[in-house]
Design a protein around this motif. Sequence first.
Motif, short mmCIF file in Angstrom:
data_model
loop_
_atom_site.label_atom_id
_atom_site.label_comp_id
_atom_site.label_asym_id
_atom_site.label_seq_id
_atom_site.Cartn_x
_atom_site.Cartn_y
_atom_site.Cartn_z
N PRO A 123 -17.91 -10.27 -1.12
CA PRO A 123 -17.19 -10.31 0.16
C PRO A 123 -16.50 -11.67 0.35
CG PRO A 123 -19.49 -9.63 0.43
CD PRO A 123 -19.35 -10.16 -0.95
N ARG A 124 -15.25 -11.65 0.69
CA ARG A 124 -14.49 -12.90 0.85
C ARG A 124 -13.19 -12.60 1.56
NH1 ARG A 124 -10.73 -12.47 -3.15
NH2 ARG A 124 -11.13 -10.61 -4.35
N VAL A 125 -12.55 -13.64 2.01
CA VAL A 125 -11.25 -13.49 2.66
C VAL A 125 -10.16 -13.36 1.59
CG1 VAL A 125 -9.54 -14.62 4.14
CG2 VAL A 125 -11.98 -14.79 4.69
N MET A 126 -9.31 -12.36 1.73
CA MET A 126 -8.17 -12.19 0.84
C MET A 126 -6.90 -12.65 1.53
SD MET A 126 -8.79 -8.41 -0.79
CE MET A 126 -10.35 -7.92 -1.52
N GLY A 127 -5.98 -13.17 0.75
CA GLY A 127 -4.68 -13.55 1.27
C GLY A 127 -3.75 -12.35 1.31
N PRO A 128 -2.57 -12.51 1.89
CA PRO A 128 -1.64 -11.38 2.03
C PRO A 128 -1.20 -10.79 0.71
CG PRO A 128 -0.63 -13.46 2.74
CD PRO A 128 -2.09 -13.72 2.57
N ARG A 129 -1.02 -11.62 -0.31
CA ARG A 129 -0.58 -11.06 -1.60
C ARG A 129 -1.69 -10.21 -2.21
NH1 ARG A 129 1.70 -14.93 -6.32
NH2 ARG A 129 3.39 -15.12 -4.80
N GLU A 130 -2.92 -10.74 -2.22
CA GLU A 130 -4.02 -9.96 -2.80
C GLU A 130 -4.29 -8.70 -2.00
OE1 GLU A 130 -8.61 -10.44 -4.40
OE2 GLU A 130 -7.74 -12.01 -3.13
N LEU A 131 -4.22 -8.80 -0.67
CA LEU A 131 -4.44 -7.61 0.15
C LEU A 131 -3.36 -6.57 -0.09
CD1 LEU A 131 -6.67 -6.88 2.15
CD2 LEU A 131 -5.15 -7.57 4.00
N GLY A 132 -2.19 -7.01 -0.52
CA GLY A 132 -1.13 -6.08 -0.84
C GLY A 132 -1.49 -5.14 -1.98
N TRP A 133 -2.39 -5.57 -2.86
CA TRP A 133 -2.84 -4.68 -3.94
C TRP A 133 -3.62 -3.50 -3.38
CZ3 TRP A 133 -1.63 -4.73 -9.05
CH2 TRP A 133 -0.94 -5.85 -9.52
N LEU A 134 -4.48 -3.77 -2.43
CA LEU A 134 -5.23 -2.69 -1.79
C LEU A 134 -4.28 -1.76 -1.04
CD1 LEU A 134 -7.99 -1.46 -1.13
CD2 LEU A 134 -8.16 -3.06 0.79
N GLU A 135 -3.33 -2.35 -0.36
CA GLU A 135 -2.33 -1.56 0.36
C GLU A 135 -1.58 -0.62 -0.59
OE1 GLU A 135 0.51 -0.29 3.31
OE2 GLU A 135 -1.48 -1.19 3.47
N GLY A 136 -1.31 -1.10 -1.80
CA GLY A 136 -0.55 -0.29 -2.76
C GLY A 136 -1.23 1.02 -3.11
N VAL A 137 -2.54 0.98 -3.32
CA VAL A 137 -3.27 2.21 -3.66
C VAL A 137 -3.35 3.13 -2.44
CG1 VAL A 137 -5.47 3.18 -4.42
CG2 VAL A 137 -4.59 1.10 -5.48
N VAL A 138 -3.73 2.57 -1.31
CA VAL A 138 -3.90 3.38 -0.10
C VAL A 138 -2.58 4.03 0.28
CG1 VAL A 138 -4.51 3.30 2.35
CG2 VAL A 138 -5.84 1.99 0.70
N ALA A 139 -1.48 3.30 0.15
CA ALA A 139 -0.17 3.85 0.49
C ALA A 139 0.25 4.94 -0.50
CB ALA A 139 0.87 2.74 0.52
N ALA A 140 -0.04 4.74 -1.79
CA ALA A 140 0.34 5.74 -2.80
C ALA A 140 -0.35 7.07 -2.57
CB ALA A 140 0.03 5.22 -4.20
#
Length: 241
Positions: A123-140
């Motif tokens: 568990p840790r804080v992610m920055g906007p670029r790293e969080l964008g990776w999670l967004e990519g899967v969820v959006a797809a």
Amino acid sequence: MGEEANAAVRLLWGPPATPSRGPKPALSLARIAAAGIEIADAEGLGAVSMQKVAGLLDFTKMSLYRYVPGKAELVALMVETAIDEPPTALDALGWRERLIAWARQLEASFTRHPWLLDATVGPRVMGPRELGWLEGVVAALDGRRLTGPERMDAAVLLAGHVRGIAEQARAARPDSPPEAEFLAVLGPLVHRHADRFPALAAALTAQDGHDRALDFGLERILDGLEALIERRAEGARSADR
């Protein structure tokens, strides 16, 4: 949220940190992150310290603390800087193709900076670029009859597969893929005892030393998701009849 997490949020999501007084600063978060990445690329994440980064930049350690509160925040900044931007302009592709591109680009990030495997756990804080990776899967997977938690779980599953392959590659020699090393080390031993391990010996005989584990596992994960999506769609069609 603890103080360390709050500091990471301010560093990754807030405005760039600059001293409030004095002459124009000679340091920047970008330079600090680049120095940390240089050390980690050459010697591993364990070699990174505030003192070592400061020395590489020809500044004192206390100078770094005016920008970065400590090593944990430094590593968070390094991760956000080193990891690739998630794949973009994929809207015209199908969900499978989008996730394949996602997985291959994530593997490329781990290959360029193997220490990311150590820095991106727990568990840790992610920055906007790293969080964008999670967004990519969820959006797809949006609109595919999967729940929000299922789409999140799909991201974890895909990332776990990529990480596993990248871990194997990190342990192998740079000029030798993991599968080739496996064959070189275990092949002769298995064949010498083929009477005890006949199925394994037969499987190894068919190996050609080419590493296809990433694509094979990725396709099987996507096959499973596709089967679930189709089952949900069929259930919806049956309910409408």
